[in-house]
Design a protein around this motif. Structure first.
Motif, PDB file in Angstrom:
ATOM      1  N   GLY A 277       1.076  -1.283   0.152  1.00 17.28           N
ATOM      2  CA  GLY A 277      -0.354  -0.298  -0.151  1.00 17.28           C
ATOM      3  C   GLY A 277       0.964   1.306  -0.214  1.00 17.28           C
ATOM      4  N   GLY A 278       0.325   2.661   0.654  1.00 17.78           N
ATOM      5  CA  GLY A 278       0.602   3.918   0.610  1.00 17.78           C
ATOM      6  C   GLY A 278       2.054   4.272   2.066  1.00 17.78           C
ATOM      7  N   VAL A 279       3.533   4.515   1.971  1.00 21.44           N
ATOM      8  CA  VAL A 279       3.865   4.755   2.848  1.00 21.44           C
ATOM      9  C   VAL A 279       4.801   5.761   2.082  1.00 21.44           C
ATOM     10  CG1 VAL A 279       5.472   3.974   4.473  1.00 21.44           C
ATOM     11  CG2 VAL A 279       4.656   2.050   3.513  1.00 21.44           C
ATOM     12  N   GLY A 280       4.031   7.132   3.222  1.00 26.23           N
ATOM     13  CA  GLY A 280       5.492   8.642   2.791  1.00 26.23           C
ATOM     14  C   GLY A 280       3.520   9.392   2.194  1.00 26.23           C
ATOM     15  N   ASP A 281       4.241  10.441   2.386  1.00 27.95           N
ATOM     16  CA  ASP A 281       3.501  11.598   1.480  1.00 27.95           C
ATOM     17  C   ASP A 281       3.877  12.868   1.166  1.00 27.95           C
ATOM     18  OD1 ASP A 281       4.011  12.902   4.337  1.00 27.95           O
ATOM     19  OD2 ASP A 281       2.029  13.020   4.858  1.00 27.95           O
ATOM     20  N   GLY A 282       5.640  12.500   0.531  1.00 27.39           N
ATOM     21  CA  GLY A 282       6.412  13.352  -0.239  1.00 27.39           C
ATOM     22  C   GLY A 282       5.540  13.426  -1.518  1.00 27.39           C
ATOM     23  N   GLU A 283       5.969  14.827  -2.369  1.00 25.20           N
ATOM     24  CA  GLU A 283       5.714  15.432  -4.229  1.00 25.20           C
ATOM     25  C   GLU A 283       5.634  13.902  -4.584  1.00 25.20           C
ATOM     26  OE1 GLU A 283       6.616  18.870  -5.051  1.00 25.20           O
ATOM     27  OE2 GLU A 283       4.189  19.802  -3.852  1.00 25.20           O
ATOM     28  N   GLU A 284       7.402  13.211  -3.757  1.00 19.73           N
ATOM     29  CA  GLU A 284       8.052  12.201  -4.793  1.00 19.73           C
ATOM     30  C   GLU A 284       7.405  10.968  -4.265  1.00 19.73           C
ATOM     31  OE1 GLU A 284      11.976  13.360  -4.819  1.00 19.73           O
ATOM     32  OE2 GLU A 284      11.911  15.089  -5.943  1.00 19.73           O
ATOM     33  N   ARG A 285       6.663  10.354  -5.108  1.00 16.33           N
ATOM     34  CA  ARG A 285       6.278   9.227  -5.453  1.00 16.33           C
ATOM     35  C   ARG A 285       6.548   7.818  -6.408  1.00 16.33           C
ATOM     36  NH1 ARG A 285      -0.342   7.811  -3.807  1.00 16.33           N
ATOM     37  NH2 ARG A 285      -0.266   8.278  -6.290  1.00 16.33           N
ATOM     38  N   TRP A 286       6.705   6.716  -5.746  1.00 23.47           N
ATOM     39  CA  TRP A 286       7.540   5.250  -6.425  1.00 23.47           C
ATOM     40  C   TRP A 286       6.062   4.388  -6.520  1.00 23.47           C
ATOM     41  CZ3 TRP A 286      11.350   5.765  -9.405  1.00 23.47           C
ATOM     42  CH2 TRP A 286      12.929   6.555  -8.931  1.00 23.47           C
ATOM     43  N   ILE A 287       5.489   4.178  -7.436  1.00 24.65           N
ATOM     44  CA  ILE A 287       4.355   4.033  -7.927  1.00 24.65           C
ATOM     45  C   ILE A 287       4.803   2.022  -8.482  1.00 24.65           C
ATOM     46  CG2 ILE A 287       2.020   3.366  -9.326  1.00 24.65           C
ATOM     47  CD1 ILE A 287       2.029   6.565  -9.255  1.00 24.65           C
ATOM     48  N   VAL A 288       5.044   0.990  -7.718  1.00 25.23           N
ATOM     49  CA  VAL A 288       5.653  -0.234  -7.802  1.00 25.23           C
ATOM     50  C   VAL A 288       4.360  -1.602  -7.770  1.00 25.23           C
ATOM     51  CG1 VAL A 288       6.942  -1.788  -7.051  1.00 25.23           C
ATOM     52  CG2 VAL A 288       8.089   0.629  -6.417  1.00 25.23           C
ATOM     53  N   ASP A 289       4.706  -2.034  -8.957  1.00 20.73           N
ATOM     54  CA  ASP A 289       3.991  -3.499  -9.010  1.00 20.73           C
ATOM     55  C   ASP A 289       4.944  -4.362  -9.146  1.00 20.73           C
ATOM     56  OD1 ASP A 289       2.305  -5.756  -9.469  1.00 20.73           O
ATOM     57  OD2 ASP A 289       1.378  -4.767 -10.829  1.00 20.73           O
ATOM     58  N   PRO A 290       5.631  -5.280  -8.372  1.00 17.74           N
ATOM     59  CA  PRO A 290       6.569  -5.817  -8.077  1.00 17.74           C
ATOM     60  C   PRO A 290       6.453  -6.931  -9.387  1.00 17.74           C
ATOM     61  CG  PRO A 290       5.171  -6.426  -5.893  1.00 17.74           C
ATOM     62  CD  PRO A 290       4.499  -5.327  -6.798  1.00 17.74           C
ATOM     63  N   LEU A 291       5.251  -7.831  -9.230  1.00 14.07           N
ATOM     64  CA  LEU A 291       5.558  -8.190 -10.003  1.00 14.07           C
ATOM     65  C   LEU A 291       3.996  -8.666 -10.703  1.00 14.07           C
ATOM     66  CD1 LEU A 291       5.840 -12.334  -9.239  1.00 14.07           C
ATOM     67  CD2 LEU A 291       5.348 -11.560 -11.116  1.00 14.07           C
ATOM     68  N   ASP A 292       3.633  -8.224 -11.896  1.00 17.60           N
ATOM     69  CA  ASP A 292       3.153  -8.045 -12.517  1.00 17.60           C
ATOM     70  C   ASP A 292       2.004  -8.882 -13.788  1.00 17.60           C
ATOM     71  OD1 ASP A 292       0.219  -6.160 -13.194  1.00 17.60           O
ATOM     72  OD2 ASP A 292       0.941  -5.668 -15.253  1.00 17.60           O
ATOM     73  N   GLY A 293       1.264  -9.918 -12.976  1.00 15.25           N
ATOM     74  CA  GLY A 293       1.244 -11.174 -14.250  1.00 15.25           C
ATOM     75  C   GLY A 293       1.916 -12.294 -13.207  1.00 15.25           C
ATOM     76  N   THR A 294       1.028 -12.207 -11.571  1.00 15.13           N
ATOM     77  CA  THR A 294       1.348 -12.940 -10.487  1.00 15.13           C
ATOM     78  C   THR A 294       0.474 -14.576 -11.039  1.00 15.13           C
ATOM     79  OG1 THR A 294       1.405 -11.105  -8.385  1.00 15.13           O
ATOM     80  CG2 THR A 294       1.266 -14.274  -8.782  1.00 15.13           C
ATOM     81  N   SER A 295      -0.603 -14.097 -11.922  1.00 19.26           N
ATOM     82  CA  SER A 295      -1.527 -15.414 -12.103  1.00 19.26           C
ATOM     83  C   SER A 295      -0.901 -16.554 -13.115  1.00 19.26           C
ATOM     84  CB  SER A 295      -2.774 -14.853 -13.125  1.00 19.26           C
ATOM     85  OG  SER A 295      -3.831 -14.556 -11.636  1.00 19.26           O
ATOM     86  N   ASN A 296       0.306 -15.743 -14.538  1.00 22.75           N
ATOM     87  CA  ASN A 296       0.858 -16.315 -15.512  1.00 22.75           C
ATOM     88  C   ASN A 296       2.087 -17.211 -14.428  1.00 22.75           C
ATOM     89  OD1 ASN A 296      -0.770 -15.504 -17.018  1.00 22.75           O
ATOM     90  ND2 ASN A 296       0.245 -13.819 -17.885  1.00 22.75           N
ATOM     91  N   TYR A 297       2.625 -15.978 -13.398  1.00 20.54           N
ATOM     92  CA  TYR A 297       3.909 -16.963 -12.511  1.00 20.54           C
ATOM     93  C   TYR A 297       3.965 -17.600 -12.242  1.00 20.54           C
ATOM     94  CZ  TYR A 297       8.210 -16.684 -10.442  1.00 20.54           C
ATOM     95  OH  TYR A 297       9.221 -17.074  -9.950  1.00 20.54           O
ATOM     96  N   VAL A 298       2.427 -18.203 -11.493  1.00 23.39           N
ATOM     97  CA  VAL A 298       2.405 -18.933 -10.115  1.00 23.39           C
ATOM     98  C   VAL A 298       2.537 -20.429 -10.818  1.00 23.39           C
ATOM     99  CG1 VAL A 298       1.638 -17.507  -8.260  1.00 23.39           C
ATOM    100  CG2 VAL A 298      -0.215 -18.446  -9.834  1.00 23.39           C
ATOM    101  N   ARG A 299       1.679 -20.321 -12.357  1.00 23.22           N
ATOM    102  CA  ARG A 299       1.425 -21.379 -13.007  1.00 23.22           C
ATOM    103  C   ARG A 299       2.478 -21.710 -14.384  1.00 23.22           C
ATOM    104  NH1 ARG A 299      -2.484 -18.609 -11.742  1.00 23.22           N
ATOM    105  NH2 ARG A 299      -5.271 -19.795 -10.984  1.00 23.22           N
ATOM    106  N   GLY A 300       3.316 -20.582 -14.119  1.00 26.52           N
ATOM    107  CA  GLY A 300       4.799 -21.454 -15.188  1.00 26.52           C
ATOM    108  C   GLY A 300       4.859 -20.263 -16.270  1.00 26.52           C
ATOM    109  N   HIS A 301       3.522 -19.438 -16.698  1.00 26.89           N
ATOM    110  CA  HIS A 301       3.396 -19.145 -17.608  1.00 26.89           C
ATOM    111  C   HIS A 301       4.573 -17.789 -18.057  1.00 26.89           C
ATOM    112  CE1 HIS A 301       1.809 -16.453 -21.610  1.00 26.89           C
ATOM    113  NE2 HIS A 301       0.829 -17.675 -21.250  1.00 26.89           N
TER     114      HIS A 301
END
Length: 255
Positions: free
Chosen positions: A68-92
Motif C-alpha cells: 500500500g502507501g507509505v509516506g506523503d512526499g511530492e515524489e512518489r514511487w508507484i510499484v507493481d513488483p510482479l505484474d502477472g502473478t496468475s501467469n507466474y505461479v502457473r509457469g507462464h
C-alpha cells in the motif's frame, strides 16, 4: 531525471532476476481476493525494489501493490513488483516488473522489465528512448481492421463484465485482440509498436502508471473512455491514429 531512471531500472532488474531464478519452483500461493493471487515471490520482489529505491531516495513516498502507501512526499514511487502473478505461479512466462515515479501528481519516469526475455522498457519525461530494448515508438497502423488491440485483464468481477463486452464489440472490428495477463506489459508492447491500442478497465494505479508513461513518451495518446485527458483506471491508450475509432467502437463509459 537521469538518477531516478537509473534507480528504477536497477530496482526492476533486481526484482526481475529474483523472479527468473525462482520461476517454476513455487509450491502454492494465496489469494487476496477471487482471481487475484499473491506469492512469496511477489513479496520478496517488492522488498528488493523498496529497499533499493529508499536507499537511493529516502525522502520519496511509495505506493506499492502489496504494502500500500507509505509516506506523503511530492515524489512518489508507484510499484507493481510482479505484474502477472496468475501467469507466474502457473509457469507462464508473460509477467513484468513495473515502476513509475510521480512528482507533484505528474508521472515522470516509467520502467517495465520483462524478466524472461530480459527486455527493459525505460523512459523519463526528460529523456525519450528505451534502455536495452526495442526502439521506442508507437505503430503507424491507421485502420482498425488492421489493428491489434490489447485488453488488460482485471481481477474484479464487475470489470470483467466490461472486458467481455469490449471483446464482443471490438472483436469483429479489429485484426485481433490480445491480453498478456500483465497490464504493464500490454502497455509496453503498445509503446514499442507491437500492438496498436489498449483498452483498460478498472486498472489499479500500479498496474498502469509505468506503462502509460511509456505510451505517451512513444508518441501515443491516452484518454478515458469518453476521450477526456483526465483518466483513471478506465482508459484507452493508442498510437493516436486509431484513437477516435477505438473510442467510437467501445462507446462512452462502461460498455
Amino acid at each position: 531525471m537521469a538518477e531516478y531512471l537509473e534507480a528504477a531500472t536497477e530496482a526492476a532488474r533486481l526484482a526481475g532476476t529474483h523472479q527468473r531464478e525462482q520461476f517454476g519452483t513455487l509450491h502454492g500461493h494465496e489469494y487476496k481476493s477471487p482471481g487475484d493471487p499473491v506469492s512469496a515471490v511477489d513479496h520478496e520482489s517488492e522488498r528488493l525494489i523498496i529497499e533499493h529505491l529508499t536507499a537511493r531516495f529516502p525522502g520519496c513516498a511509495i505506493l506499492s501493490e502489496e504494502r500500500g502507501g507509505v509516506g506523503d512526499g511530492e515524489e512518489r514511487w508507484i510499484v507493481d513488483p510482479l505484474d502477472g502473478t496468475s501467469n507466474y505461479v502457473r509457469g507462464h512466462p508473460a509477467f513484468s516488473v513495473s515502476i513509475a515515479l510521480e512528482i507533484a501528481g505528474e508521472l515522470r519516469v516509467g520502467v517495465v522489465y520483462v524478466p524472461m526475455r530480459d527486455d527493459l522498457y525505460a523512459v523519463s519525461r526528460d529523456s525519450e528512448g528505451f534502455d536495452d530494448g526495442p526502439a521506442i515508438g508507437v505503430s503507424e497502423t491507421d485502420r482498425l481492421d488492421s489493428a491489434l488491440v490489447a485488453i488488460p485483464y482485471s481481477s474484479s468481477g464487475t470489470d470483467r463484465d466490461d472486458l467481455w463486452a469490449t471483446h464482443r464489440t471490438l472483436g469483429s472490428a479489429v485484426e485481433g485482440l490480445r491480453s498478456t495477463g500483465s497490464g504493464a506489459l500490454d502497455l509496453a508492447y503498445l509503446a514499442a509498436g507491437i500492438t496498436d491500442a489498449a483498452c483498460g478497465f478498472g486498472q489499479s494505479r500500479w498496474d498502469r502508471a509505468a506503462g502509460l508513461v511509456l505510451v505517451e513518451a512513444a508518441g501515443g495518446q491516452v484518454t478515458d473512455h469518453e476521450g477526456r485527458a483526465d483518466h483513471d483506471g478506465d482508459f484507452v491508450a493508442s498510437n493516436g491514429l486509431l484513437h477516435g475509432d477505438v473510442l467510437d467502437d467501445i462507446g462512452p463509459g462502461p460498455v
